[in-house]
Design an enzyme around this catalytic site. Structure first.
Site, PDB file in Angstrom:
ATOM      1  N   ARG A 143     -11.758   3.463   1.571  1.00 20.32           N
ATOM      2  CA  ARG A 143     -12.327   3.200   0.459  1.00 20.32           C
ATOM      3  C   ARG A 143     -12.614   4.399  -0.705  1.00 20.32           C
ATOM      4  O   ARG A 143     -12.434   3.788  -1.798  1.00 20.32           O
ATOM      5  CB  ARG A 143     -13.880   2.537   0.885  1.00 20.32           C
ATOM      6  CG  ARG A 143     -13.850   1.039   1.639  1.00 20.32           C
ATOM      7  CD  ARG A 143     -15.000   0.569   1.955  1.00 20.32           C
ATOM      8  NE  ARG A 143     -16.021   1.122   0.754  1.00 20.32           N
ATOM      9  CZ  ARG A 143     -16.273   0.059  -0.277  1.00 20.32           C
ATOM     10  NH1 ARG A 143     -15.726  -0.831  -0.245  1.00 20.32           N
ATOM     11  NH2 ARG A 143     -17.181   0.329  -1.215  1.00 20.32           N
ATOM     12  N   GLU A 191     -21.508 -16.456   0.484  1.00 26.23           N
ATOM     13  CA  GLU A 191     -20.782 -15.828   1.661  1.00 26.23           C
ATOM     14  C   GLU A 191     -20.688 -14.474   1.601  1.00 26.23           C
ATOM     15  O   GLU A 191     -19.670 -14.013   1.033  1.00 26.23           O
ATOM     16  CB  GLU A 191     -19.455 -16.628   1.494  1.00 26.23           C
ATOM     17  CG  GLU A 191     -18.915 -16.639   0.343  1.00 26.23           C
ATOM     18  CD  GLU A 191     -17.475 -17.659  -0.056  1.00 26.23           C
ATOM     19  OE1 GLU A 191     -17.558 -18.679   0.754  1.00 26.23           O
ATOM     20  OE2 GLU A 191     -17.010 -17.320  -0.654  1.00 26.23           O
ATOM     21  N   PRO A 192     -22.022 -13.940   1.911  1.00 30.00           N
ATOM     22  CA  PRO A 192     -22.000 -12.260   1.651  1.00 30.00           C
ATOM     23  C   PRO A 192     -21.155 -11.776   2.582  1.00 30.00           C
ATOM     24  O   PRO A 192     -21.273 -12.138   3.937  1.00 30.00           O
ATOM     25  CB  PRO A 192     -23.301 -12.139   1.601  1.00 30.00           C
ATOM     26  CG  PRO A 192     -23.903 -13.092   2.580  1.00 30.00           C
ATOM     27  CD  PRO A 192     -23.151 -14.446   2.302  1.00 30.00           C
ATOM     28  N   TYR A 250     -10.529   2.512  -3.590  1.00 30.26           N
ATOM     29  CA  TYR A 250     -11.356   1.984  -4.707  1.00 30.26           C
ATOM     30  C   TYR A 250     -12.163   2.802  -5.475  1.00 30.26           C
ATOM     31  O   TYR A 250     -13.007   2.794  -6.138  1.00 30.26           O
ATOM     32  CB  TYR A 250     -12.475   1.187  -4.037  1.00 30.26           C
ATOM     33  CG  TYR A 250     -11.949  -0.028  -3.265  1.00 30.26           C
ATOM     34  CD1 TYR A 250     -11.064  -1.150  -3.680  1.00 30.26           C
ATOM     35  CD2 TYR A 250     -12.316  -0.047  -1.836  1.00 30.26           C
ATOM     36  CE1 TYR A 250     -10.564  -2.201  -3.014  1.00 30.26           C
ATOM     37  CE2 TYR A 250     -11.798  -1.220  -0.975  1.00 30.26           C
ATOM     38  CZ  TYR A 250     -10.983  -2.166  -1.848  1.00 30.26           C
ATOM     39  OH  TYR A 250     -10.560  -3.305  -0.952  1.00 30.26           O
ATOM     40  N   TYR A 282     -15.931  -3.343   5.468  1.00 25.95           N
ATOM     41  CA  TYR A 282     -14.508  -2.954   4.842  1.00 25.95           C
ATOM     42  C   TYR A 282     -14.041  -1.361   5.102  1.00 25.95           C
ATOM     43  O   TYR A 282     -13.475  -0.613   4.409  1.00 25.95           O
ATOM     44  CB  TYR A 282     -14.321  -2.962   3.169  1.00 25.95           C
ATOM     45  CG  TYR A 282     -14.654  -4.437   2.815  1.00 25.95           C
ATOM     46  CD1 TYR A 282     -14.153  -5.422   3.257  1.00 25.95           C
ATOM     47  CD2 TYR A 282     -15.909  -4.764   2.203  1.00 25.95           C
ATOM     48  CE1 TYR A 282     -14.470  -6.664   2.759  1.00 25.95           C
ATOM     49  CE2 TYR A 282     -16.367  -6.006   1.644  1.00 25.95           C
ATOM     50  CZ  TYR A 282     -15.453  -6.986   2.267  1.00 25.95           C
ATOM     51  OH  TYR A 282     -16.058  -8.158   1.773  1.00 25.95           O
ATOM     52  N   CYS A 306      -1.700  14.066   5.663  1.00 27.81           N
ATOM     53  CA  CYS A 306      -0.533  14.856   4.966  1.00 27.81           C
ATOM     54  C   CYS A 306      -0.293  14.168   3.636  1.00 27.81           C
ATOM     55  O   CYS A 306       0.630  14.076   3.295  1.00 27.81           O
ATOM     56  CB  CYS A 306       0.602  15.071   5.642  1.00 27.81           C
ATOM     57  SG  CYS A 306       0.092  16.312   7.014  1.00 27.81           S
ATOM     58  N   GLY A 339     -20.871 -11.358  -3.952  1.00 33.89           N
ATOM     59  CA  GLY A 339     -20.703 -10.349  -5.052  1.00 33.89           C
ATOM     60  C   GLY A 339     -22.090  -9.383  -5.130  1.00 33.89           C
ATOM     61  O   GLY A 339     -22.243  -8.719  -5.945  1.00 33.89           O
TER      62      GLY A 339
HETATM   63  C1  LIG Z   1     -14.673 -10.831   0.310  1.00 31.06           C
HETATM   64  C2  LIG Z   1     -15.109 -12.124  -0.024  1.00 31.06           C
HETATM   65  C3  LIG Z   1     -16.325 -12.191   0.120  1.00 31.06           C
HETATM   66  C4  LIG Z   1     -17.342 -11.251   0.355  1.00 31.06           C
HETATM   67  O1  LIG Z   1     -17.512 -10.522  -0.639  1.00 31.06           O
HETATM   68  P1  LIG Z   1     -18.549  -9.217  -0.422  1.00 31.06           P
HETATM   69  O2  LIG Z   1     -18.408  -8.794  -1.528  1.00 31.06           O
HETATM   70  O3  LIG Z   1     -18.180  -8.447   0.699  1.00 31.06           O
HETATM   71  O4  LIG Z   1     -19.945  -9.726  -0.309  1.00 31.06           O
HETATM   72  C5  LIG Z   1     -16.928 -13.602  -0.010  1.00 31.06           C
HETATM   73  N1  LIG Z   1     -16.167 -14.944  -0.479  1.00 31.06           N
HETATM   74  C6  LIG Z   1     -14.701 -14.598  -0.542  1.00 31.06           C
HETATM   75  C7  LIG Z   1     -13.839 -15.729  -0.683  1.00 31.06           C
HETATM   76  C8  LIG Z   1     -14.186 -13.449  -0.219  1.00 31.06           C
HETATM   77  O5  LIG Z   1     -12.988 -13.356  -0.424  1.00 31.06           O
END
Ligand SMILES: *Cc1c(COP(=O)(O)O)cnc(C)c1O
Length: 419
Positions: free
Chosen positions: A306, A267-268, A310, A364, A336, A226
């Site tokens: 994106r 987990e970035p 988004y 992404y 189109c 996040g």
């Molecule tokens: C997509 C995702 C992330 C990565 O999120 P970011 O905003 O790109 O850092 C981490 N963990 C899980 C489980 C995800 O689905």
């Protein structure tokens, strides 16, 4: 990207030269930026054991995966295909965490056979594991019901979210774990992408610590991701140093309190690769209407969705006219239907054939590209230590046909002939 002798460059490599050499549209990634983001993150924490698992759905080119491996990262995978790509890139199965959601049993069985770690996202699956794989260590994804994230599409921790096991169901989880003697080695949360607020994160942290006390075999706590990066100059990004400092104090205190030597995991995805990426597209037309000047480029949401999907803001720079007078443009694609990259953007005067660069194109972007309008996928180039490497060739027309099966349908017979 910076101006060197009047030319926009990534490291010492002029981007215009890349567009000439490889054509456009084109994705370019700065390997050195990925490395510096990784180090910045690692250095922000002061804990005995830290693990960064790259959420590879952001960008899975195997060369990017290899950079992550070289750096010492693990992988967070959300599909069996991502697992296979990561194994192909040389990752040890132990360094891959599979975080499936709404994934069928067969795919999870495949992941188990490949030997990766599994992050359990629902109670049924937890029971299934307890019955079929009593010896496997698992991780449990908990939904702390903290509302976070840049917008509703990427916010996944709230009460209505499909992700994780609700924190309110933990008594049932504990009952299952104890009765089936499941070895819970990790607990996990991921509350959304683009979280601005360090306080929200720390608040969710306390919730997770409380759950961590429930499991005796615990080895790691994974706080997901996040982390926010800058999309505009005036944007605020996650203050990683400050977050790391506060988080480390909390984590070390918790480990001491429970007498365990836990690993702190994150987990970035975006944080590691977003800013490394540049998307180059060529201007096809300039079209003035009564109210707007449109710049139409040789790409669309088929290559970078994106902004449309988004509402994401990506800075747009005319690298063909670094000294030009800024004017207001609405930058659109060639698809189109309405596909607007940016409304009323101040961009140096654009003329046809100028190359525009979109920033933050690492995470992404290519991964969400499609063949819509039967357009081909762009090439990808990696720049490392001032050298450029083609890491994906531009898709060619044959690939549009190669998986299609042309069948001989019965020819309709005219009614009078049939008699
Ligand atoms: C997509 C995702 C992330 C990565 O999120 P970011 O905003 O790109 O850092 C981490 N963990 C899980 C489980 C995800 O689905």
């Amino acid at each position: 990207m910076e101006l060197i002798n009047g030319q926009y460059c990534v490291q010492n490599v002029p981007l215009l030269e890349m567009a000439e050499k490889y054509g456009s549209p084109l994705f370019i990634y700065d390997a050195n930026k990925i490395e510096s983001q990784y180090h910045k993150m690692v250095n922000a924490f002061d804990v005995p054991k830290l693990k960064i698992n790259y959420a590879c759905k952001a960008l899975t080119n195997i060369n990017i995966l290899k950079i992550m491996k070289e750096l010492g990262a693990g992988i967070d995978a959300v599909s069996i295909e991502e697992i296979k790509l990561s194994l192909h890139a040389g990752f040890d199965p132990n360094d891959i965490v599979f975080t499936p959601n709404s994934v069928g049993a067969a795919e999870i069985e495949d992941a188990i056979r490949l030997g990766v770690r599994i992050n359990i996202d629902n109670i049924e699956l937890l029971e299934y594991f307890g019955h079929h794989y009593p010896d496997l260590k698992i991780c449990i994804r908990i939904n702390p019901h903290v509302m976070a994230g840049g917008n509703s599409k990427i916010s996944v921790g709230h009460i209505d979210s499909k992700f994780g096991i609700s924190i309110h169901q933990m008594p049932l989880v504990v009952r299952i774990v104890e009765n089936l003697k499941i070895n819970v080695e990790g607990i996990h949360m991921h509350t959304g992408s683009d979280i601005l607020d360090v306080d929200v994160f720390l608040y969710a942290t306390d919730i997770l610590f409380n759950q961590a006390r429930l499991f005796n075999d615990l080895d790691y706590i994974d706080f997901g991701s996040g982390f926010k990066v800058k999309y505009k100059n005036e944007d605020i990004e996650t203050d990683i140093e400050e977050f790391g400092r506060l988080m480390s104090i909390k984590f070390n205190k918790f480990c001491k309190e429970v007498g365990k030597d836990l690993t702190l995991a994150f987990e970035p995805g975006k944080y590691l690769v977003s800013e490394s990426g540049y998307f180059l597209a060529k201007t096809n037309i300039i079209k003035q209407t009564t109210s707007t000047v449109f710049a139409g480029i040789n790409s669309g949401f088929n290559h970078m969705i994106r902004p449309m999907f988004y509402g994401a803001h990506h800075e747009i720079i005319n690298i063909s006219n670094p000294e030009g007078v800024p004017k207001l443009y609405t930058v659109v694609g060639y698809i189109c239907e309405t596909d607007t990259f940016g409304y009323n953007r101040k961009i140096n005067t654009i003329t046809p054939n100028d190359i525009l660069v979109f920033k933050n194109a690492g995470a992404y972007c290519f991964m969400m590209a499609s063949n819509y309008n039967s357009r081909l996928l762009p090439a990808e180039v990696l720049i490392k230590d001032n050298k450029d490497y083609l890491i994906r060739q531009r898709q060619d027309f044959t690939s549009l046909l190669q998986d299609q099966i042309e069948v001989n349908l019965p020819v309709a017979v005219e009614a009078d002939q049939a008699e």
